[in-house]
Write a protein that holds these residues in place. Structure first.
Motif, mmCIF file in Angstrom:
data_model
loop_
_atom_site.group_PDB
_atom_site.id
_atom_site.type_symbol
_atom_site.label_atom_id
_atom_site.label_comp_id
_atom_site.label_asym_id
_atom_site.label_seq_id
_atom_site.Cartn_x
_atom_site.Cartn_y
_atom_site.Cartn_z
ATOM 1 N N LEU A 59 -1.828 6.522 -3.403
ATOM 2 C CA LEU A 59 -0.568 5.788 -3.435
ATOM 3 C C LEU A 59 0.079 5.835 -2.059
ATOM 4 N N GLY A 60 0.403 4.673 -1.523
ATOM 5 C CA GLY A 60 1.006 4.602 -0.194
ATOM 6 C C GLY A 60 0.027 4.318 0.923
ATOM 7 N N SER A 61 -1.262 4.354 0.629
ATOM 8 C CA SER A 61 -2.272 4.005 1.637
ATOM 9 C C SER A 61 -2.409 2.485 1.721
ATOM 10 N N THR A 62 -2.884 2.001 2.864
ATOM 11 C CA THR A 62 -3.070 0.560 3.029
ATOM 12 C C THR A 62 -4.412 0.257 3.681
ATOM 13 N N TYR A 63 -4.839 -0.987 3.494
ATOM 14 C CA TYR A 63 -6.048 -1.509 4.123
ATOM 15 C C TYR A 63 -5.702 -2.894 4.634
ATOM 16 N N HIS A 64 -5.796 -3.086 5.961
ATOM 17 C CA HIS A 64 -5.346 -4.332 6.585
ATOM 18 C C HIS A 64 -3.904 -4.655 6.152
ATOM 19 N N ASP A 65 -3.066 -3.639 6.163
ATOM 20 C CA ASP A 65 -1.640 -3.763 5.830
ATOM 21 C C ASP A 65 -1.385 -4.179 4.383
ATOM 22 N N GLN A 66 -2.397 -4.147 3.556
ATOM 23 C CA GLN A 66 -2.255 -4.482 2.142
ATOM 24 C C GLN A 66 -2.322 -3.197 1.321
ATOM 25 N N PRO A 67 -1.436 -3.033 0.347
ATOM 26 C CA PRO A 67 -1.413 -1.771 -0.411
ATOM 27 C C PRO A 67 -2.717 -1.511 -1.153
ATOM 28 N N ILE A 68 -3.159 -0.280 -1.115
ATOM 29 C CA ILE A 68 -4.287 0.123 -1.942
ATOM 30 C C ILE A 68 -3.892 -0.062 -3.409
ATOM 31 N N GLY A 69 -4.836 -0.566 -4.181
ATOM 32 C CA GLY A 69 -4.564 -0.888 -5.568
ATOM 33 C C GLY A 69 -4.335 -2.364 -5.809
ATOM 34 N N ASP A 125 -10.293 2.162 11.422
ATOM 35 C CA ASP A 125 -9.524 0.991 11.840
ATOM 36 C C ASP A 125 -9.032 0.203 10.631
ATOM 37 N N HIS A 126 -7.837 -0.337 10.754
ATOM 38 C CA HIS A 126 -7.226 -1.211 9.749
ATOM 39 C C HIS A 126 -6.830 -0.465 8.468
ATOM 40 N N THR A 127 -6.749 0.875 8.526
ATOM 41 C CA THR A 127 -6.312 1.637 7.367
ATOM 42 C C THR A 127 -5.139 2.534 7.738
ATOM 43 N N THR A 128 -4.305 2.834 6.760
ATOM 44 C CA THR A 128 -3.335 3.920 6.895
ATOM 45 C C THR A 128 -3.569 4.876 5.735
ATOM 46 N N ASN A 129 -3.697 6.128 6.064
ATOM 47 C CA ASN A 129 -4.002 7.171 5.087
ATOM 48 C C ASN A 129 -2.696 7.822 4.633
ATOM 49 N N SER A 130 -2.468 7.887 3.332
ATOM 50 C CA SER A 130 -1.269 8.557 2.822
ATOM 51 C C SER A 130 -1.458 10.067 2.731
ATOM 52 N N TYR A 131 -2.665 10.546 3.022
ATOM 53 C CA TYR A 131 -2.964 11.981 3.101
ATOM 54 C C TYR A 131 -2.472 12.738 1.874
ATOM 55 N N VAL A 179 -8.790 -4.505 -11.407
ATOM 56 C CA VAL A 179 -7.893 -3.508 -11.991
ATOM 57 C C VAL A 179 -7.871 -2.304 -11.053
ATOM 58 N N SER A 180 -6.737 -1.653 -10.952
ATOM 59 C CA SER A 180 -6.655 -0.421 -10.169
ATOM 60 C C SER A 180 -5.948 0.642 -10.979
ATOM 61 N N SER A 181 -6.306 1.889 -10.705
ATOM 62 C CA SER A 181 -5.848 3.030 -11.500
ATOM 63 C C SER A 181 -5.190 4.070 -10.604
ATOM 64 N N PHE A 182 -4.076 4.636 -11.090
ATOM 65 C CA PHE A 182 -3.355 5.682 -10.367
ATOM 66 C C PHE A 182 -3.123 6.881 -11.286
ATOM 67 N N SER A 183 -2.980 8.042 -10.680
ATOM 68 C CA SER A 183 -2.699 9.274 -11.414
ATOM 69 C C SER A 183 -1.388 9.881 -10.936
ATOM 70 N N PHE A 184 -0.645 10.482 -11.879
ATOM 71 C CA PHE A 184 0.614 11.151 -11.550
ATOM 72 C C PHE A 184 0.609 12.605 -12.001
ATOM 73 N N TYR A 217 5.825 -2.374 -5.595
ATOM 74 C CA TYR A 217 5.336 -1.535 -4.495
ATOM 75 C C TYR A 217 3.901 -1.893 -4.116
ATOM 76 N N CYS A 218 3.061 -2.125 -5.103
ATOM 77 C CA CYS A 218 1.637 -2.379 -4.849
ATOM 78 C C CYS A 218 1.281 -3.858 -4.796
ATOM 79 N N GLN A 219 2.266 -4.725 -4.992
ATOM 80 C CA GLN A 219 2.075 -6.167 -4.869
ATOM 81 C C GLN A 219 0.988 -6.685 -5.823
#
Length: 488
Positions: free
Chosen positions: A270-280, A386-392, A285-290, A156-158
């Motif tokens: 999770l699910g947000s992007t920057y220049h169509d590239q997944p955040i993380g 610009d160039h971002t999508t927010n997963s809110y 290293v990138s960190s996520f919380s569940f 998912y995060c490539q």
């Protein structure tokens, strides 16, 4: 909260000005007009008042001339199903009377159901997968679901390597340690974030360096990063706050120029992007919380993503007590017990099966709120650069200084309507335990966002009716303020 009956009652001989005060007090846009025996003889809403003012009604006019005499009233012992059947978009409050016709209570949809700020969506295969763990006996950190969850995340995060851990805070700590960051090293972080960001740095003995954020995205300001770099700086930890991506192109340029690590705190993105590239997928290293209120949840839990295989392998050993991969119960380094259980991962696998749908619905929720709230000049919406999508992760906005009411007043009004809200985070520097890591005079944007931000219900399966109720309650707050301005 002024939801008791007394805050809705108005004697029939009252003035329009008296009605405004009652509606302002209960913040639900209505008052019940009663006679001397407390029998309801009419109702008056903020909409009725607005139309009356347009027709020339004055503040000192009597309410009996403009009240609505055609209204629904029910016995106080009416079954809930019947009451709910009478409530609709036009009839939002129903007076309830005793056997003598006296008003003793009222009903609306929020007296029995609140709209929470966030709740997990567990309508997929979560139960089936957890049941599989129990029946198979694989309930702890061993089992197939941990690996499946990690594989789903890398896809998912490539990113090439993933490591499931016990929670988001441990993932940040493990990221820092796996990169060799420790005592005396400096790590640059935004002032406007949750405490896990700074705590993880302090666990290692490193020094957090707090800088300000951009006023549009609320994420770390690259200009401030440049100013904060010293010979001791080892890493930058951008936080993709409330789902909005930090300016990763510029941050990575700064990091490459100064040979700094980048650790993305993506707990809320999770699910947000920057220049169509997944955040993380930008940092080392990138960190996520569940946690239970995150975009997807495992109750508690976290995930680390890595670019470098050697760093990933070091983190994997550290996660498992520092135990050798080749010699059982032999410890090569001082490690931690930061493992995720197979049952948690089972929930995570089920959540990842629907992650696109969850993010889609959260973005639709934000679009609805944006459309309803952008008409109020005193509100500053978060939106997207610009160039971002927010997963809110949470739909959040600011109440400008020009507003006639502050965040606390609006939150109280919404609470009276059964709507849960949440203020934005305190800036890190404002808490005594962190104060020495930032200079207040350099952190104006963080302070402003912290003092004026409010989050609305944002869970993925919120209904359209609930969204409309939230925005209607906000509209009522603005209407009441307009009435107060007329009164004054």
């Amino acid at each position: 909260m002024n939801t008791s009956l007394e805050h809705f009652l108005l004697p029939v001989n009252s003035t329009v000005q008296n009605a405004l005060k009652v509606i302002d007090q209960n913040a639900q846009g209505i008052c019940f007009i009663v006679d001397e025996f407390q029998r309801p003889v009419g109702i008056l809403t903020d909409g009725d008042l607005r139309r009356a003012f347009l027709n020339g009604t004055k503040l000192q006019d009597g309410v009996e001339y403009i009240m609505n005499r055609n209204f629904t009233v029910l016995p106080f012992d009416t079954h809930t199903d019947i009451i709910n059947g009478n409530l609709n978009q036009k009839i939002k409050h129903i007076p309830l009377v005793d056997q003598d016709g006296r008003l003793v209570d009222f009903a609306n949809k929020f007296r029995t159901k609140r709209i929470p700020i966030m709740q997990p969506q567990l309508s997929g295969n979560e139960l089936a997968y957890v049941s599989d763990c129990i029946t198979s006996g694989w309930i702890s950190s061993q089992g197939s679901y941990v690996k499946r969850f990690e594989e789903a995340f890398t896809k998912y995060c490539q990113m090439p390597y993933a490591l499931a851990v016990s929670n988001g805070t441990t993932s940040l700590h493990l990221a820092l340690v796996s990169l060799g960051i420790g005592a005396g090293d400096e790590v640059i972080i935004p002032d406007f974030t949750f405490a896990a960001t700074i705590n993880a740095i302090l666990y290692t003995g490193a020094v957090p360096v707090i800088v300000d954020v951009d006023l549009t995205s609320w994420t770390i300001d690259p200009i401030c990063i440049k100013k904060a770099i010293t010979p001791k700086t080892k890493a930058i930890m951008p936080v993709h706050i409330y789902g909005h991506a930090a300016d990763m192109d510029v941050i990575m340029e700064i990091a490459n120029e100064h040979q700094l690590f980048v650790i993305e705190d993506s707990a809320e993105a999770l699910g947000s992007t920057y220049h169509d590239q997944p955040i993380g997928s930008f940092g080392d290293v990138s960190s996520f919380s569940f946690f239970g209120n995150k975009t997807i949840t495992t109750g508690e839990g976290g995930m680390l993503l890595f670019k470098d295989k050697a760093v990933y392998e070091r983190a994997a050993i550290l996660r498992d007590h520092g135990m050798s991969k080749n010699k059982r119960y032999w410890h090569d380094m001082i490690g931690f017990n930061y493992r995720m259980t197979n049952m948690q991962a089972a929930v995570g696998v089920a959540q990842m099966e629907r992650v696109d749908d969850i993010v889609y619905h959260k973005r639709k929720i934000a679009q609805f709120y944006d459309q309803a709230l952008r008409k109020y000049p005193s509100l500053q919406l978060h939106g997207e650069k610009d160039h971002t999508t927010n997963s809110y992760w949470l739909y959040t906005f600011l109440i400008k200084e020009s507003s006639k009411f502050n965040r606390e007043e609006l939150a109280e009004r919404l609470a009276k309507n059964g709507i849960e809200t949440r203020p934005t985070f305190y800036p890190m520097h404002s808490m005594p335990i962190y104060a020495k890591y930032g200079r207040k005079e350099d952190l104006k944007n963080s302070i402003y966002i912290s003092e004026t931000g409010l989050s609305l219900p944002s869970y993925a399966d919120i209904t359209m009716e609930e969204l409309e109720n939230v925005t209607a309650a906000i509209a009522t707050a603005f209407t009441t303020i307009a009435f107060n301005q007329i009164e004054n």
